[in-house]
Write a protein that holds these residues in place. Structure first.
Motif, PDB file in Angstrom:
ATOM      1  N   VAL A 111     -16.372 -21.101 -55.973  1.00  0.00           N
ATOM      2  CA  VAL A 111     -15.508 -20.690 -57.088  1.00  0.00           C
ATOM      3  C   VAL A 111     -15.232 -19.190 -57.024  1.00  0.00           C
ATOM      4  O   VAL A 111     -14.084 -18.750 -57.177  1.00  0.00           O
ATOM      5  N   ILE A 112     -16.252 -18.383 -56.768  1.00  0.00           N
ATOM      6  CA  ILE A 112     -16.054 -16.931 -56.703  1.00  0.00           C
ATOM      7  C   ILE A 112     -15.170 -16.562 -55.517  1.00  0.00           C
ATOM      8  O   ILE A 112     -14.292 -15.691 -55.638  1.00  0.00           O
ATOM      9  N   ALA A 113     -15.357 -17.223 -54.381  1.00  0.00           N
ATOM     10  CA  ALA A 113     -14.487 -16.963 -53.228  1.00  0.00           C
ATOM     11  C   ALA A 113     -13.044 -17.328 -53.552  1.00  0.00           C
ATOM     12  O   ALA A 113     -12.115 -16.573 -53.234  1.00  0.00           O
ATOM     13  N   LEU A 114     -12.838 -18.469 -54.202  1.00  0.00           N
ATOM     14  CA  LEU A 114     -11.489 -18.880 -54.596  1.00  0.00           C
ATOM     15  C   LEU A 114     -10.881 -17.888 -55.583  1.00  0.00           C
ATOM     16  O   LEU A 114      -9.708 -17.517 -55.457  1.00  0.00           O
ATOM     17  N   LEU A 115     -11.664 -17.449 -56.543  1.00  0.00           N
ATOM     18  CA  LEU A 115     -11.174 -16.467 -57.516  1.00  0.00           C
ATOM     19  C   LEU A 115     -10.776 -15.161 -56.839  1.00  0.00           C
ATOM     20  O   LEU A 115      -9.744 -14.563 -57.172  1.00  0.00           O
ATOM     21  N   LEU A 116     -11.569 -14.744 -55.882  1.00  0.00           N
ATOM     22  CA  LEU A 116     -11.254 -13.518 -55.157  1.00  0.00           C
ATOM     23  C   LEU A 116      -9.939 -13.653 -54.397  1.00  0.00           C
ATOM     24  O   LEU A 116      -9.067 -12.785 -54.482  1.00  0.00           O
ATOM     25  N   VAL A 117      -9.777 -14.763 -53.681  1.00  0.00           N
ATOM     26  CA  VAL A 117      -8.544 -14.990 -52.924  1.00  0.00           C
ATOM     27  C   VAL A 117      -7.344 -15.069 -53.862  1.00  0.00           C
ATOM     28  O   VAL A 117      -6.303 -14.440 -53.617  1.00  0.00           O
ATOM     29  N   MET A 118      -7.477 -15.826 -54.940  1.00  0.00           N
ATOM     30  CA  MET A 118      -6.355 -15.979 -55.871  1.00  0.00           C
ATOM     31  C   MET A 118      -6.001 -14.657 -56.550  1.00  0.00           C
ATOM     32  O   MET A 118      -4.829 -14.376 -56.788  1.00  0.00           O
ATOM     33  N   THR A 119      -6.994 -13.843 -56.836  1.00  0.00           N
ATOM     34  CA  THR A 119      -6.731 -12.541 -57.444  1.00  0.00           C
ATOM     35  C   THR A 119      -5.968 -11.643 -56.471  1.00  0.00           C
ATOM     36  O   THR A 119      -4.996 -10.993 -56.857  1.00  0.00           O
ATOM     37  N   VAL A 120      -6.387 -11.626 -55.221  1.00  0.00           N
ATOM     38  CA  VAL A 120      -5.697 -10.814 -54.213  1.00  0.00           C
ATOM     39  C   VAL A 120      -4.258 -11.294 -54.044  1.00  0.00           C
ATOM     40  O   VAL A 120      -3.327 -10.480 -53.969  1.00  0.00           O
ATOM     41  N   VAL A 121      -4.060 -12.605 -54.004  1.00  0.00           N
ATOM     42  CA  VAL A 121      -2.699 -13.148 -53.880  1.00  0.00           C
ATOM     43  C   VAL A 121      -1.847 -12.713 -55.069  1.00  0.00           C
ATOM     44  O   VAL A 121      -0.700 -12.278 -54.892  1.00  0.00           O
ATOM     45  N   ILE A 123      -2.257 -10.132 -56.987  1.00  0.00           N
ATOM     46  CA  ILE A 123      -2.006  -8.690 -56.919  1.00  0.00           C
ATOM     47  C   ILE A 123      -0.841  -8.416 -55.976  1.00  0.00           C
ATOM     48  O   ILE A 123       0.039  -7.612 -56.270  1.00  0.00           O
ATOM     49  N   ARG A 124      -0.822  -9.116 -54.857  1.00  0.00           N
ATOM     50  CA  ARG A 124       0.247  -8.904 -53.871  1.00  0.00           C
ATOM     51  C   ARG A 124       1.622  -9.303 -54.392  1.00  0.00           C
ATOM     52  O   ARG A 124       2.610  -8.681 -54.041  1.00  0.00           O
ATOM     53  N   VAL A 125       1.689 -10.327 -55.211  1.00  0.00           N
ATOM     54  CA  VAL A 125       2.994 -10.752 -55.741  1.00  0.00           C
ATOM     55  C   VAL A 125       3.250 -10.150 -57.124  1.00  0.00           C
ATOM     56  O   VAL A 125       4.181 -10.549 -57.796  1.00  0.00           O
ATOM     57  N   GLN A 126       2.414  -9.200 -57.508  1.00  0.00           N
ATOM     58  CA  GLN A 126       2.509  -8.517 -58.797  1.00  0.00           C
ATOM     59  C   GLN A 126       2.525  -9.498 -59.967  1.00  0.00           C
ATOM     60  O   GLN A 126       3.290  -9.358 -60.915  1.00  0.00           O
ATOM     61  N   GLY A 127       1.635 -10.478 -59.884  1.00  0.00           N
ATOM     62  CA  GLY A 127       1.539 -11.482 -60.937  1.00  0.00           C
ATOM     63  C   GLY A 127       0.473 -11.193 -61.964  1.00  0.00           C
ATOM     64  O   GLY A 127       0.237 -11.987 -62.864  1.00  0.00           O
ATOM     65  N   ILE A 128      -0.206 -10.057 -61.842  1.00  0.00           N
ATOM     66  CA  ILE A 128      -1.287  -9.702 -62.756  1.00  0.00           C
ATOM     67  C   ILE A 128      -0.843  -8.530 -63.635  1.00  0.00           C
ATOM     68  O   ILE A 128      -0.084  -7.678 -63.206  1.00  0.00           O
ATOM     69  N   CYS A 129      -1.340  -8.521 -64.847  1.00  0.00           N
ATOM     70  CA  CYS A 129      -1.060  -7.443 -65.809  1.00  0.00           C
ATOM     71  C   CYS A 129       0.428  -7.357 -66.132  1.00  0.00           C
ATOM     72  O   CYS A 129       0.986  -6.262 -66.239  1.00  0.00           O
ATOM     73  N   ARG A 130       1.027  -8.502 -66.284  1.00  0.00           N
ATOM     74  CA  ARG A 130       2.419  -8.562 -66.698  1.00  0.00           C
ATOM     75  C   ARG A 130       2.474  -8.938 -68.158  1.00  0.00           C
ATOM     76  O   ARG A 130       1.581  -9.597 -68.683  1.00  0.00           O
ATOM     77  N   PRO A 131       3.551  -8.551 -68.858  1.00  0.00           N
ATOM     78  CA  PRO A 131       3.660  -8.943 -70.271  1.00  0.00           C
ATOM     79  C   PRO A 131       3.776 -10.459 -70.405  1.00  0.00           C
ATOM     80  O   PRO A 131       4.233 -11.136 -69.475  1.00  0.00           O
ATOM     81  N   GLU A 132       3.345 -10.958 -71.539  1.00  0.00           N
ATOM     82  CA  GLU A 132       3.424 -12.397 -71.775  1.00  0.00           C
ATOM     83  C   GLU A 132       4.874 -12.853 -71.780  1.00  0.00           C
ATOM     84  O   GLU A 132       5.769 -12.147 -72.236  1.00  0.00           O
TER      85      GLU A 132
END
Length: 133
Positions: A111-121, A123-132
């Motif tokens: 689960v932690i490995a998957l979370l790490l990979v998904m978080t990096v992905v 970040i690369r597509v700028q899908g994190i910290c976006r407005p709702e």
């Protein structure tokens, strides 16, 4: 809120896993303080394992959710119940909990490995910290 109000928004659904942590961490702390596994400690571990099983049955539902940073809420509770299982195996002397702990350790690591990979992905597509939306 789970029973009497509107369901949690999708982005907060993974936070339900946090319900596992209090009894698991309570078990670890209680056994650390008393040095023994008494009936109260068994109840704490039983609650943690029951909640883990209850939420693991819901995995297909959670897997359909879009990735949000709240998915990291899966990591700590799984690690806590894994540690509690190993503590029960060591102090309680029951080998079944060692096997359970090993299985949970594999699951937690995956689960932690998957979370790490998904978080990096994300970040690369700028899908994190976006407005709702």
């Amino acid at each position: 809120r789970i029973l009497f109000h509107q369901p949690l928004p999708q982005r907060l659904m993974p936070t339900l896993f946090i319900l596992i942590a209090p009894p698991a961490v309570g078990f670890i702390a209680y056994v650390g303080l008393t040095g023994d596994v008494d009936p109260f400690a068994r109840v704490l571990l039983g609650i943690a394992l029951f909640l883990t099983l209850l939420l693991l049955v819901q995995v297909p539902r959670f897997a359909r959710l879009r990735f949000f940073l709240s998915w990291w809420a899966y990591s700590f509770p799984l690690a806590a119940v894994t540690t509690a299982s190993f503590v029960m195996a060591r102090v309680g002397g029951n080998a079944m909990y060692a096997w359970l702990g090993e299985g949970l350790l594999v699951l937690t690591t995956a689960v932690i490995a998957l979370l790490l990979v998904m978080t990096v992905v994300e970040i690369r597509v700028q899908g994190i910290c976006r407005p709702e939306e």
